[in-house]
Design a protein around this motif. Structure first.
Motif, PDB file in Angstrom:
ATOM      1  N   GLY A 282       0.863  -1.176   0.000  1.00  0.00           N
ATOM      2  CA  GLY A 282       0.000   0.000   0.000  1.00  0.00           C
ATOM      3  C   GLY A 282       0.904   1.233   0.000  1.00  0.00           C
ATOM      4  O   GLY A 282       2.128   1.116  -0.173  1.00  0.00           O
ATOM      5  N   ILE A 283       0.327   2.405   0.257  1.00  0.00           N
ATOM      6  CA  ILE A 283       1.129   3.631   0.185  1.00  0.00           C
ATOM      7  C   ILE A 283       2.279   3.616   1.202  1.00  0.00           C
ATOM      8  O   ILE A 283       3.402   4.054   0.898  1.00  0.00           O
ATOM      9  N   ASN A 284       2.022   3.050   2.388  1.00  0.00           N
ATOM     10  CA  ASN A 284       3.098   3.043   3.395  1.00  0.00           C
ATOM     11  C   ASN A 284       4.226   2.099   3.008  1.00  0.00           C
ATOM     12  O   ASN A 284       5.410   2.451   3.137  1.00  0.00           O
ATOM     13  N   GLY A 285       3.876   0.907   2.513  1.00  0.00           N
ATOM     14  CA  GLY A 285       4.906  -0.042   2.093  1.00  0.00           C
ATOM     15  C   GLY A 285       5.697   0.477   0.912  1.00  0.00           C
ATOM     16  O   GLY A 285       6.941   0.401   0.892  1.00  0.00           O
TER      17      GLY A 285
ATOM     18  N   ILE B 168       6.621  -7.247  -0.851  1.00  0.00           N
ATOM     19  CA  ILE B 168       5.689  -8.287  -1.287  1.00  0.00           C
ATOM     20  C   ILE B 168       4.257  -7.898  -0.922  1.00  0.00           C
ATOM     21  O   ILE B 168       4.023  -7.117  -0.004  1.00  0.00           O
ATOM     22  N   ASP B 169       3.335  -8.464  -1.653  1.00  0.00           N
ATOM     23  CA  ASP B 169       1.927  -8.180  -1.417  1.00  0.00           C
ATOM     24  C   ASP B 169       1.117  -9.390  -1.864  1.00  0.00           C
ATOM     25  O   ASP B 169       1.582 -10.202  -2.670  1.00  0.00           O
ATOM     26  N   LEU B 170      -0.110  -9.480  -1.345  1.00  0.00           N
ATOM     27  CA  LEU B 170      -1.006 -10.542  -1.791  1.00  0.00           C
ATOM     28  C   LEU B 170      -1.408 -10.333  -3.254  1.00  0.00           C
ATOM     29  O   LEU B 170      -1.812 -11.251  -3.937  1.00  0.00           O
TER      30      LEU B 170
ATOM     31  N   ALA C 107      -7.018  -2.442  -0.945  1.00  0.00           N
ATOM     32  CA  ALA C 107      -6.103  -1.777   0.002  1.00  0.00           C
ATOM     33  C   ALA C 107      -6.658  -0.397   0.337  1.00  0.00           C
ATOM     34  O   ALA C 107      -7.247   0.271  -0.522  1.00  0.00           O
ATOM     35  N   ALA C 108      -6.444   0.023   1.584  1.00  0.00           N
ATOM     36  CA  ALA C 108      -6.989   1.326   2.005  1.00  0.00           C
ATOM     37  C   ALA C 108      -6.454   2.456   1.148  1.00  0.00           C
ATOM     38  O   ALA C 108      -7.151   3.427   0.865  1.00  0.00           O
ATOM     39  N   SER C 109      -5.184   2.344   0.708  1.00  0.00           N
ATOM     40  CA  SER C 109      -4.604   3.463  -0.040  1.00  0.00           C
ATOM     41  C   SER C 109      -4.857   3.401  -1.528  1.00  0.00           C
ATOM     42  O   SER C 109      -4.598   4.388  -2.220  1.00  0.00           O
ATOM     43  N   THR C 110      -5.339   2.287  -2.050  1.00  0.00           N
ATOM     44  CA  THR C 110      -5.472   2.220  -3.509  1.00  0.00           C
ATOM     45  C   THR C 110      -6.872   1.832  -3.966  1.00  0.00           C
ATOM     46  O   THR C 110      -7.065   1.490  -5.126  1.00  0.00           O
TER      47      THR C 110
ATOM     48  N   LYS D  63     -10.016   7.513  -2.514  1.00  0.00           N
ATOM     49  CA  LYS D  63      -9.017   8.379  -1.882  1.00  0.00           C
ATOM     50  C   LYS D  63      -8.971   9.806  -2.425  1.00  0.00           C
ATOM     51  O   LYS D  63      -9.046  10.048  -3.614  1.00  0.00           O
ATOM     52  N   ALA D  64      -8.832  10.723  -1.505  1.00  0.00           N
ATOM     53  CA  ALA D  64      -8.697  12.138  -1.863  1.00  0.00           C
ATOM     54  C   ALA D  64      -7.589  12.741  -1.013  1.00  0.00           C
ATOM     55  O   ALA D  64      -7.365  12.321   0.117  1.00  0.00           O
ATOM     56  N   VAL D  65      -6.891  13.701  -1.587  1.00  0.00           N
ATOM     57  CA  VAL D  65      -5.910  14.485  -0.834  1.00  0.00           C
ATOM     58  C   VAL D  65      -6.459  15.899  -0.801  1.00  0.00           C
ATOM     59  O   VAL D  65      -6.845  16.421  -1.836  1.00  0.00           O
TER      60      VAL D  65
HETATM   61  C1  FAD Z   1     -12.685   4.370   3.451  1.00  0.00           C
HETATM   62  C2  FAD Z   1     -11.362   5.046   3.801  1.00  0.00           C
HETATM   63  C3  FAD Z   1     -11.163   6.351   3.394  1.00  0.00           C
HETATM   64  C4  FAD Z   1      -9.965   6.994   3.696  1.00  0.00           C
HETATM   65  N1  FAD Z   1      -9.775   8.250   3.225  1.00  0.00           N
HETATM   66  C5  FAD Z   1      -8.587   8.835   3.354  1.00  0.00           C
HETATM   67  C6  FAD Z   1      -8.326  10.074   2.719  1.00  0.00           C
HETATM   68  O1  FAD Z   1      -9.183  10.631   2.035  1.00  0.00           O
HETATM   69  N2  FAD Z   1      -7.114  10.643   2.889  1.00  0.00           N
HETATM   70  C7  FAD Z   1      -6.144  10.042   3.647  1.00  0.00           C
HETATM   71  O2  FAD Z   1      -5.054  10.600   3.772  1.00  0.00           O
HETATM   72  N3  FAD Z   1      -6.370   8.869   4.269  1.00  0.00           N
HETATM   73  C8  FAD Z   1      -7.548   8.243   4.133  1.00  0.00           C
HETATM   74  N4  FAD Z   1      -7.777   7.026   4.739  1.00  0.00           N
HETATM   75  C9  FAD Z   1      -6.691   6.415   5.529  1.00  0.00           C
HETATM   76  C10 FAD Z   1      -5.618   5.895   4.560  1.00  0.00           C
HETATM   77  O3  FAD Z   1      -6.234   5.372   3.402  1.00  0.00           O
HETATM   78  C11 FAD Z   1      -4.801   4.798   5.225  1.00  0.00           C
HETATM   79  O4  FAD Z   1      -4.271   5.277   6.439  1.00  0.00           O
HETATM   80  C12 FAD Z   1      -3.628   4.380   4.339  1.00  0.00           C
HETATM   81  O5  FAD Z   1      -4.059   4.238   3.015  1.00  0.00           O
HETATM   82  C13 FAD Z   1      -3.054   3.075   4.838  1.00  0.00           C
HETATM   83  O6  FAD Z   1      -2.059   2.687   3.934  1.00  0.00           O
HETATM   84  P1  FAD Z   1      -1.266   1.359   4.165  1.00  0.00           P
HETATM   85  O7  FAD Z   1      -0.207   1.291   3.093  1.00  0.00           O
HETATM   86  O8  FAD Z   1      -0.825   1.250   5.574  1.00  0.00           O
HETATM   87  O9  FAD Z   1      -2.351   0.188   4.016  1.00  0.00           O
HETATM   88  P2  FAD Z   1      -3.058  -0.357   2.679  1.00  0.00           P
HETATM   89  O10 FAD Z   1      -3.171   0.657   1.610  1.00  0.00           O
HETATM   90  O11 FAD Z   1      -4.300  -1.049   3.130  1.00  0.00           O
HETATM   91  O12 FAD Z   1      -2.017  -1.450   2.149  1.00  0.00           O
HETATM   92  C14 FAD Z   1      -1.843  -2.677   2.781  1.00  0.00           C
HETATM   93  C15 FAD Z   1      -1.303  -3.651   1.719  1.00  0.00           C
HETATM   94  O13 FAD Z   1      -0.903  -4.832   2.395  1.00  0.00           O
HETATM   95  C16 FAD Z   1      -1.328  -5.948   1.636  1.00  0.00           C
HETATM   96  N5  FAD Z   1      -1.429  -7.068   2.556  1.00  0.00           N
HETATM   97  C17 FAD Z   1      -2.330  -7.238   3.552  1.00  0.00           C
HETATM   98  N6  FAD Z   1      -2.084  -8.400   4.177  1.00  0.00           N
HETATM   99  C18 FAD Z   1      -0.999  -8.937   3.580  1.00  0.00           C
HETATM  100  C19 FAD Z   1      -0.259 -10.147   3.765  1.00  0.00           C
HETATM  101  N7  FAD Z   1      -0.592 -11.033   4.745  1.00  0.00           N
HETATM  102  N8  FAD Z   1       0.785 -10.405   2.963  1.00  0.00           N
HETATM  103  C20 FAD Z   1       1.131  -9.545   1.978  1.00  0.00           C
HETATM  104  N9  FAD Z   1       0.466  -8.387   1.742  1.00  0.00           N
HETATM  105  C21 FAD Z   1      -0.575  -8.098   2.535  1.00  0.00           C
HETATM  106  C22 FAD Z   1      -2.643  -5.535   1.019  1.00  0.00           C
HETATM  107  O14 FAD Z   1      -2.952  -6.308  -0.153  1.00  0.00           O
HETATM  108  C23 FAD Z   1      -2.351  -4.061   0.683  1.00  0.00           C
HETATM  109  O15 FAD Z   1      -1.852  -3.879  -0.643  1.00  0.00           O
HETATM  110  C24 FAD Z   1      -8.953   6.335   4.445  1.00  0.00           C
HETATM  111  C25 FAD Z   1      -9.171   5.012   4.867  1.00  0.00           C
HETATM  112  C26 FAD Z   1     -10.347   4.360   4.534  1.00  0.00           C
HETATM  113  C27 FAD Z   1     -10.537   2.914   4.967  1.00  0.00           C
END
Ligand code: FAD
Length: 133
Positions: free
Chosen positions: A10-13, A30-32, A40-43, A47-49
Motif C-alpha cells: 500500500g502507500i506506506n509499504g 511483497i503483497d497478496l 487496500a486502504a490506499s489504492t 481516496k482524496a488528498v
Molecule cells: C474508506 C477510507 C477512506 C480513507 N480516506 C482517506 C483520505 O481521504 N485521505 C487520507 O489521507 N487517508 C484516508 N484514509 C486512511 C488511509 O487510506 C490509510 O491510512 C492508508 O491508506 C493506509 O495505507 P497502508 O499502506 O498502511 O495500508 P493499505 O493501503 O491497506 O495497504 C496494505 C497492503 O498490504 C497488503 N497485505 C495485507 N495483508 C498482507 C499479507 N498477509 N501479505 C502480503 N500483503 C498483505 C494488502 O494487499 C495491501 O496492498 C482512508 C481510509 C479508509 C478505509
C-alpha cells in the motif's frame, strides 16, 4: 546496507521501499496482489488528498507538502497517478468563526490557495453557465 522485507504494497509499504532503496538498502516488497490492490486502504477508489483541515496549520502544511510530492511523482513516473480536481464544501447555514469550513477557508486564503466563497444564488448561476471552477 540492510536486507529489508516489506510486507504490504500500500502507500506506506511502497513509500518506505522507495525511500529505503534510495538510501542504498536491499529492499524486497511483497503483497497478496494484484497491485495496486483494489481492496487496500490506499489504492481503492475512495481516496482524496485535500489541504482543508480547519484551523490546523500543521496538518494543512503536511497536506501541501504531500500535494507537491504527488505532482513530482506524476512527472517522475510519466503517468497521472494524482488527478487534480476542484471540490466544494456545502453548508446549510452561513459559516461562522470556529466552523470547520470557516477556519479552512481563512487558513487556505492566508496560505495563498485559490478559494472562493459562494452562496446558493452565485452557485446556481455559475453551474448553469458552466463557470464554476
Ligand atoms: C474508506 C477510507 C477512506 C480513507 N480516506 C482517506 C483520505 O481521504 N485521505 C487520507 O489521507 N487517508 C484516508 N484514509 C486512511 C488511509 O487510506 C490509510 O491510512 C492508508 O491508506 C493506509 O495505507 P497502508 O499502506 O498502511 O495500508 P493499505 O493501503 O491497506 O495497504 C496494505 C497492503 O498490504 C497488503 N497485505 C495485507 N495483508 C498482507 C499479507 N498477509 N501479505 C502480503 N500483503 C498483505 C494488502 O494487499 C495491501 O496492498 C482512508 C481510509 C479508509 C478505509
Amino acid at each position: 546496507m540492510f536486507r529489508i522485507l516489506i510486507v504490504g504494497a500500500g502507500i506506506n509499504g511502497v513509500t518506505a521501499a522507495i525511500e529505503l532503496k534510495k538510501r542504498g538498502h536491499n529492499v524486497s516488497l511483497i503483497d497478496l496482489g494484484p497491485l495496486p490492490h483494489p481492496l487496500a486502504a490506499s489504492t481503492d477508489i475512495s481516496k482524496a488528498v485535500r489541504a482543508a483541515y480547519g484551523a490546523d496549520e500543521d496538518y494543512t502544511s503536511l497536506a501541501e507538502r504531500s500535494i507537491q510530492l504527488w505532482r513530482k511523482w506524476n512527472q517522475e513516473f510519466g503517468i497521472e497517478l494524482y488527478h487534480e480536481v476542484h471540490f466544494l464544501f456545502l453548508r446549510q447555514r452561513a459559516m461562522q468563526p470556529g466552523d470547520f469550513e470557516y477556519e479552512s477557508f481563512e487558513l487556505l486564503k492566508k496560505t495563498g490557495h485559490k478559494v472562493e466563497r459562494v452562496d446558493s444564488r452565485v452557485l446556481r448561476e455559475q453551474v448553469s453557465w458552466g463557470r464554476f471552477m
